[in-house]
Design a protein around this motif. Structure first.
Motif: not given
Length: 384
Positions: A115-122
Motif C-alpha cells: 500500500k505504501v507503493f500505491y500511496r505514493y504511486g506517482g
C-alpha cells in the motif's frame, strides 16, 4: 579501511555520517565473486531437459515433409521449473526454497508495504525511472553486464522499462499476488532464473574470449553485489532518496513496511537480504553503495542516454528530452547527472519538475492524512 570514528562525508550530493557499520569497497569485494548457485544449478538442469526434449521432438518429426526452418519455442522458465520440481533434485531444491516462507515474513506488514507503493504511486514511479534506473547506470561495474545483454539499447529500452514496470505492479498488486503462486511471485522467480541463464551465457562467452567480459575486474556477472544494488534501487533508494527529493517524507512505519516487502522479494530472487531487516541497516547499505559503487564510465553515459532517448515522446506523457533530463537532474543531483553526460536543460523545464513535485506533495500528504481518501487512492491506483 573503515573509519575509526563517525564523520560526515558527501558522495554524489548526498551528505551522511559515515560509521564503522558502513561498508567499504573492500568489504564489498567478496560479493562480486559470489552468486546464486541454487538457481544456477537448477537452470543448468532445465537447459539439459529442454535440449533433450527438443531433440526428441525433432527426431519424431516427419522426415518426408519439405524442409522448413523450425524455430525453437520460447520457454516459460517458471512453468518448466514447476513441471520438473518433483523429478530432479537440483530443480526441487530451488522450488522448495522459494515456496518456503521465512519465519520473519509478516503478511500484514507485507500488505502494508504494498500500500505504501500505491500511496505514493506517482513520485515512486518517477523515482524508480530517473533515480533507481537512470541514476543506477552510474555503477560502471554493473553496467559492464547490462551493456552485454543489450537490454538497454535505445531500440529496446522502452520494452525493458515496461517489463520492469509490470513486474513491480505484480509485486505490489495485492497480497495474493506476492504469495507463492501469485503473479508477482512467479515474475520474481522468472527473473531469478533468467538472471542465472544470462550469467551462464556471459561466463561461457568470457571463457572463450577474455576480452568479451573481464571477470577478474568486474566479478561474476550478475553477482550478489549486483543483485543487492538492484533490490536497493527498488526499495531503500526510493524511500530514503527518491521520495524526499520530491518533497515527500514517508513515516517510519511506512519505511519499515516497504522494506519488508522488498526483503521478501530479495529472498525470492536469491539475493542477500539481511540488510533490509531494519531501516537503519538499509540506509547504511544505500549510503555505502553510493560511496563504493557509483563510478560512472563512458558506457554508463551511453546507457543513460539510451534511457532518455527511449522515453522521449512516448505515451502516456509524450515528454520532451529536456523535461526528462530535468527530472534526471532533480532526482540524481547535478554532480551525478553531469557525470552521466545528461544535457542540462533550461530553467523552464526545472520549473515544470518543481510544479510536478508540488502536485505530488499536495495529493500525497492530503490523501495519507484522511483514511477514506487514502484507501480510495490506493484502490484506484491498483485498478489503473
Amino acid at each position: 579501511m573503515r573509519s575509526s570514528h563517525d564523520e560526515w562525508v558527501r558522495h554524489w550530493g548526498v551528505k551522511f555520517k559515515w560509521t564503522s557499520e558502513h561498508h567499504t569497497s573492500q568489504d564489498f569485494k567478496p560479493l562480486i565473486r559470489t552468486y546464486d548457485t541454487v538457481a544456477t544449478e537448477a537452470v543448468k538442469r532445465l537447459d539439459e531437459i529442454s535440449n533433450s526434449t527438443y531433440t526428441n521432438e525433432l527426431s519424431r518429426a516427419d522426415t518426408n515433409a519439405p524442409p522448413t526452418e523450425k524455430k525453437r519455442p520460447r520457454r516459460d522458465l517458471y512453468e518448466l521449473l514447476e513441471k520438473h520440481a518433483t523429478t530432479d533434485e537440483k530443480i526441487k531444491r530451488l522450488w522448495d526454497e522459494v515456496n518456503a516462507v521465512p519465519d520473519w515474513v509478516d503478511w500484514k506488514q507485507i500488505e502494508r508495504g504494498q500500500k505504501v507503493f500505491y500511496r505514493y504511486g506517482g513520485p515512486a514511479f518517477t523515482a524508480l525511472s530517473f533515480l533507481s534506473l537512470l541514476g543506477g547506470m552510474g555503477s560502471g561495474r554493473t553496467v559492464e553486464t547490462l551493456d552485454r545483454t543489450g537490454g538497454f539499447g535505445v531500440d529496446v529500452v522502452r520494452r525493458r522499462l515496461l517489463e520492469t514496470t509490470q513486474h513491480t505492479l505484480n509485486i505490489t498488486r495485492d497480497l495474493d499476488s506476492i504469495k507463492p503462486g501469485g503473479n508477482g511471485f512467479k515474475d520474481s522467480i522468472r527473473v531469478r532464473v533468467l538472471h542465472a541463464s544470462v550469467r551462464a551465457r556471459i561466463m561461457q562467452m568470457a571463457s572463450q574470449d577474455r576480452s568479451y567480459y573481464d571477470m577478474a575486474t568486474f566479478g561474476i556477472p550478475i553477482n550478489d553485489l549486483d543483485c543487492i544494488g538492484t533490490i536497493n534501487a527498488f526499495s531503500a533508494t526510493v524511500v530514503f532518496l527518491g521520495l524526499p527529493r520530491q518533497g515527500i517524507f514517508p513515516r517510519e512505519q511506512e519505511i519499515a513496511d516497504y522494506l519488508a516487502l522488498w526483503r521478501y522479494v530479495a529472498y525470492l530472487m536469491g539475493t542477500p537480504h539481511a540488510w533490509l531487516a531494519t531501516p537503519v541497516s538499509a540506509r547504511r547499505m544505500t549510503e555505502s553503495l553510493l560511496a563504493a559503487e557509483i563510478r560512472p564510465t563512458a558506457a554508463s553515459a551511453r546507457l543513460a542516454g539510451n534511457i532518455i532517448a527511449g522515453l522521449q515522446g512516448q505515451p502516456p506523457t509524450y515528454a520532451s528530452s529536456e523535461y526528462l533530463a530535468a527530472q534526471a537532474y532533480w532526482l540524481n543531483g547535478r554532480e551525478l547527472a553531469e557525470a552521466l553526460a545528461v544535457p542540462r536543460p533550461g530553467l523552464y523545464y526545472f520549473a515544470l519538475v518543481a510544479g510536478q513535485c508540488l502536485v505530488f506533495m499536495f495529493f500525497s500528504y492530503v490523501n495519507r492524512s484522511v483514511a477514506y481518501l487514502d484507501e480510495r487512492n490506493i484502490k484506484v491506483s491498483c485498478v489503473s
